[in-house]
Design a protein around this motif. Structure first.
Motif, short mmCIF file in Angstrom:
data_model
loop_
_atom_site.label_atom_id
_atom_site.label_comp_id
_atom_site.label_asym_id
_atom_site.label_seq_id
_atom_site.Cartn_x
_atom_site.Cartn_y
_atom_site.Cartn_z
N GLU A 8 -5.37 7.95 -4.76
CA GLU A 8 -4.41 7.64 -6.01
C GLU A 8 -4.73 6.56 -6.47
O GLU A 8 -4.53 6.42 -7.78
N VAL A 9 -5.08 5.51 -5.86
CA VAL A 9 -5.46 3.92 -6.65
C VAL A 9 -6.60 4.24 -7.49
O VAL A 9 -6.78 3.50 -8.66
N ASP A 49 5.37 1.64 -6.15
CA ASP A 49 4.98 2.73 -6.79
C ASP A 49 5.73 4.14 -6.48
O ASP A 49 5.59 5.24 -6.85
N GLY A 77 0.86 -1.16 0.07
CA GLY A 77 0.14 0.04 0.06
C GLY A 77 0.78 1.28 -0.01
O GLY A 77 0.38 2.25 -0.51
N LEU A 86 -8.68 -1.44 -1.11
CA LEU A 86 -8.86 -0.07 -1.06
C LEU A 86 -9.39 0.47 0.22
O LEU A 86 -8.85 1.54 0.77
N LEU A 88 0.97 -1.46 -7.71
CA LEU A 88 -0.11 -1.72 -6.82
C LEU A 88 -1.21 -2.42 -7.62
O LEU A 88 -1.84 -3.59 -7.41
N LEU A 89 -1.60 -1.96 -8.64
CA LEU A 89 -2.77 -2.42 -9.38
C LEU A 89 -2.37 -3.62 -10.23
O LEU A 89 -3.31 -4.41 -10.25
N LEU A 91 -7.53 3.68 -11.54
CA LEU A 91 -8.52 2.62 -12.24
C LEU A 91 -9.20 3.16 -13.29
O LEU A 91 -9.69 4.33 -13.45
N ALA A 125 0.25 4.37 -8.89
CA ALA A 125 -0.59 3.00 -8.29
C ALA A 125 -0.22 1.84 -9.34
O ALA A 125 -0.68 1.06 -9.35
N GLU A 126 0.52 2.08 -10.48
CA GLU A 126 0.57 1.10 -11.38
C GLU A 126 1.08 -0.20 -10.76
O GLU A 126 0.22 -1.22 -11.32
N ARG A 145 -3.74 7.27 -0.27
CA ARG A 145 -3.38 6.23 -1.36
C ARG A 145 -4.66 5.69 -1.71
O ARG A 145 -4.65 5.44 -3.04
N ARG A 146 -5.77 5.79 -0.99
CA ARG A 146 -7.04 5.23 -1.80
C ARG A 146 -7.45 6.18 -2.95
O ARG A 146 -7.69 5.72 -4.15
#
Length: 429
Positions: A198-199, A99, A95, A188, A172-173, A203, A169-170, A195-196
């Motif tokens: 950013e992710v 990234d 988390g 998430l 992590l995703l 998406l 976030a690349e 961070r949430r």
């Protein structure tokens, strides 16, 4: 794990099953917990965040990990089922470290962290993060090619202890790309708000729409509020109309009207119609996009529509036969053809000849207990909603009924967990 054990890159641990010594699965790895140390000393790996089958996240200390091998983690079998709570001195590896942009000590060059490796220290039960897999910035006049990648010691980079704005976030995703929407939503939910956001921004609209549908209302509102209004409208269009209506109902009226104006007229009209019904009624629960066929459609056509991978299993379980128009609100509702019956009849059979027309549809103002009783009585997974004029307005699915019958915090609550939860506390080392 024996001395001299090989390094393990953490991307290989995402979602890995955790077993006790008897071979019974305890849960799955959802993150790793590390503690940064003073100077350039590698961080100590404290333990794993393990998600149980009940979706509760617990802390599993590395001292209780017997081995990590062949795509699985073996534990001593002794786990503390208290919910994991991150402490201020701890960092989540997936988390917060992946990234991240850091700098190479020797050249002061900025690089992006793609992965980190962990290793058990010789003759001790402690683990630490030893090496970092990074990518240099893109090079070349047009910067079309990916930058060079390299693996360096932890001491060769700096910047992990700094608060970063605009973290990507690349990686992590990519780590969680195979997760179901509900599981990614759980990931998430447990990230920091920064961070949430950013992710969520990384998406695509369809994936974010699916994830939003699985998140608690507070998280939905927070994420939607961080999106630009045009993109928020696009995401709402990608959501099921009933879920979009539920989310918009939690927003201030001025925000609702602005977002509806930005949505495509047809999508906005569906959502407005759903918002006109009381929340805990068939009209408020239904989706406006069931499978609707005309009386002259064949079984082959019905099965082709059912095969649509975008449909939920509940919506794909039956088709509704109506006179034109085909979109809700339709012409006169004639009956329902169930999937099992479609499989038993020849492809050229007209769906109008195999209808279940004895079952009374739901009225849009039917209260939630009436709707739940309908599902329980007739063992249905979806039910038609028809108005006084006989037009099909939509369909209620069993998952929407459960969403509204379970406690409001059901996504935070695990069922069938018999261990004593009395007393607070955090995890232990």
């Amino acid at each position: 794990m024996a001395a001299g054990a090989p390094r393990i890159f953490v991307s290989h641990l995402a979602g890995v099953a955790v077993f006790d010594p008897n071979g019974d699965q305890v849960g799955r790895v959802r993150d790793l917990v590390a503690m940064l140390r003073v100077g350039r000393r590698p961080p100590r790996l404290l333990g794993l965040v393990v998600e149980l089958s009940t979706r509760r996240r617990i802390f599993l200390p590395m001292t209780r990990v017997i081995g990590i091998e062949s795509g699985q983690v073996i534990t001593t079998g002794v786990v503390n089922v208290r919910r994991f709570e991150q402490r201020p001195t701890e960092r989540l590896v997936f988390g917060e470290l992946l990234d991240r942009r850091v700098r190479l000590v020797d050249t002061d060059e900025e690089v992006t962290v793609l992965d980190v490796s962990v290793q058990q220290l010789p003759a001790r039960r402690e683990w630490e993060i030893g090496r970092v897999f990074v990518r240099r910035a893109r090079s070349g006049t047009f910067r079309r090619t990916r930058g060079e990648t390299l693996t360096v010691d932890w001491s060769a980079v700096t910047g992990f202890s700094l608060e970063e704005h605009g973290q990507g976030a690349e990686s992590l995703l990519a780590t969680f790309e195979q997760l179901r929407a509900a599981d990614l939503a759980n990931v998430l939910h447990h990230l920091s708000p920064k961070r949430r956001g950013e992710v969520a921004a990384a998406l695509d609209d369809d994936r974010l729409a699916d994830v939003l549908e699985e998140l608690p209302e507070d998280d939905q509102i927070e994420i939607l509020g961080k999106l630009k209004e045009e993109r928020a409208a696009d995401v709402l269009e990608a959501m099921d109309p009933d879920d979009a209506a539920d989310l918009l109902a939690e927003l201030p009226e001025a925000d609702v009207e602005r977002l509806l104006t930005l949505m495509r007229p047809d999508d906005a009209a569906d959502v407005r119609r759903l918002m006109s019904y009381e929340e805990r009624t068939a009209g408020g629960l239904m989706t406006t996009e069931p499978i609707v066929l005309r009386p002259d459609a064949t079984v082959a056509e019905a099965l082709a529509r059912v095969r649509n991978s975008d449909l939920s299993p509940a919506l794909a379980a039956q088709v509704y036969v109506c006179r034109p128009p085909d979109e809700t609100p339709t012409g006169k509702y004639l009956g329902t053809a169930h999937f099992q019956r479609l499989l038993r009849d020849p492809p050229y059979t007209l769906v109008s000849s195999i209808l279940d027309d004895d079952l009374q549809p739901l009225a849009p103002d039917a209260a939630l207990p009436v709707v739940a009783g309908f599902f329980a009585t007739y063992d249905m997974v979806a039910a038609p909603v028809v108005d006084e004029s006989g037009s099909l307005l939509g369909a209620v699915t069993v998952d929407d009924v459960l969403d509204h019958m379970l406690p409001e915090d059901w996504r935070e609550t695990e069922f069938h967990l018999h261990e004593d939860e009395a007393g607070g506390g955090n995890h232990d080392a």
